[in-house]
Design an enzyme around this catalytic site. Structure first.
Site, PDB file in Angstrom:
ATOM      1  N   ILE A   1      49.004  40.310  47.387  1.00 53.89           N
ATOM      2  CA  ILE A   1      47.984  41.362  47.428  1.00 53.89           C
ATOM      3  C   ILE A   1      47.063  41.106  46.236  1.00 53.89           C
ATOM      4  CG2 ILE A   1      47.527  43.826  47.195  1.00 53.89           C
ATOM      5  CD1 ILE A   1      50.064  44.394  48.714  1.00 53.89           C
ATOM      6  N   PRO A   2      45.849  40.628  46.520  1.00 52.81           N
ATOM      7  CA  PRO A   2      45.034  39.951  45.501  1.00 52.81           C
ATOM      8  C   PRO A   2      44.339  40.882  44.519  1.00 52.81           C
ATOM      9  CG  PRO A   2      43.836  40.027  47.554  1.00 52.81           C
ATOM     10  CD  PRO A   2      45.169  40.681  47.817  1.00 52.81           C
ATOM     11  N   CYS A   3      45.119  41.585  43.708  1.00 56.44           N
ATOM     12  CA  CYS A   3      44.523  42.507  42.752  1.00 56.44           C
ATOM     13  C   CYS A   3      43.749  41.763  41.660  1.00 56.44           C
ATOM     14  CB  CYS A   3      45.589  43.404  42.141  1.00 56.44           C
ATOM     15  SG  CYS A   3      46.835  42.524  41.222  1.00 56.44           S
ATOM     16  N   HIS A   4      43.963  40.465  41.537  1.00 55.40           N
ATOM     17  CA  HIS A   4      43.209  39.687  40.540  1.00 55.40           C
ATOM     18  C   HIS A   4      41.732  39.575  40.913  1.00 55.40           C
ATOM     19  CE1 HIS A   4      44.626  36.825  43.604  1.00 55.40           C
ATOM     20  NE2 HIS A   4      43.507  36.172  43.381  1.00 55.40           N
ATOM     21  N   ARG A   5      41.400  39.908  42.153  1.00 55.10           N
ATOM     22  CA  ARG A   5      39.993  39.837  42.568  1.00 55.10           C
ATOM     23  C   ARG A   5      39.223  41.097  42.213  1.00 55.10           C
ATOM     24  NH1 ARG A   5      41.795  37.561  48.402  1.00 55.10           N
ATOM     25  NH2 ARG A   5      42.551  35.544  47.678  1.00 55.10           N
TER      26      ARG A   5
END
Length: 187
Positions: A149-153
């Site tokens: 779940i790409p929370c780094h984006r």
DNA sequence: TTTGAGCCGTGAT
DNA sequence: ATCACGGCTCAAA
């Protein structure tokens, strides 16, 4: 339902990626993803009482496929980890952590952010007609599935990188977030 | 660039 | 109901 775990080392991120999962009705359910420094790995394993298998000894087809996909991503290939995991029949159960409608909707919107793209905390909130940028940050902070779940984006509106708290302190967390964003900037 | 005040959803009380 | 807490923002200095 016993919890299993395995890990692989990513030279790109200089972190060990620890995957925890369990099997239910012959379906794999992901429990968590952790990014751990090698120096802290033994402590992490003992503190969480993990029964970690060495990767090369794992026969489970699901695990083999998960590792294949993760390695593609870490090499810089444009892969949608969430979709690819789902297509393997691996369930990423984020609703256990994110119980409220708002939080679940934010995660749904986050999953629409494509590989290599970024979005601000406030933009993400605005998708739900909300101005709760801080609340969005708090949701990201609780993400049990970094990378997947790409929370780094999700970055700041002023284009600063923002924080990244995945069982890490702030400094190394922000550096890791930057690495992930750079990794996705391949041509 | 650095503060400081506003902002809002959550979980605990 | 209320409160304190933040992966945030905006504007003033």
């Amino acid at each position: 339902m016993r919890t299993h775990a395995f890990y692989l080392y990513s030279p790109e991120l200089e972190k060990n990626i620890v995957i925890q999962y369990f099997v239910k009705n012959s379906c794999v359910i992901l429990k968590g993803v952790s990014l751990i420094d090698s120096i802290n790995l033994p402590k992490f394993i003992s503190e969480n009482d993990l029964n970690v298998k060495k990767l090369e000894n794992i026969e489970n087809e699901y695990v083999v496929n998960m590792v294949k996909i993760l390695n593609l991503y870490l090499e810089g290939k444009q892969v949608n980890l969430y979709d690819r995991f789902m297509n393997l029949g691996i369930n990423i159960d984020y609703k256990t952590t994110f119980k409220t409608d708002f939080a679940q909707s934010i995660i749904n919107e986050l999953l629409k952010v494509d590989y290599g793209k970024t979005i601000s905390y406030s933009e993400l909130a605005f998708k739900l007609n909300s101005k709760a940028s801080r609340a969005v940050g708090n949701i990201m902070r609780k993400n049990p599935f970094p990378l997947i779940i790409p929370c780094h984006r999700v970055i700041k509106k002023n284009r600063e990188i923002g924080k990244f708290t995945v069982s890490l302190n702030d400094i190394s967390g922000t550096n890791l977030k930057r690495k992930l964003i750079e990794l996705e900037k391949n041509e």
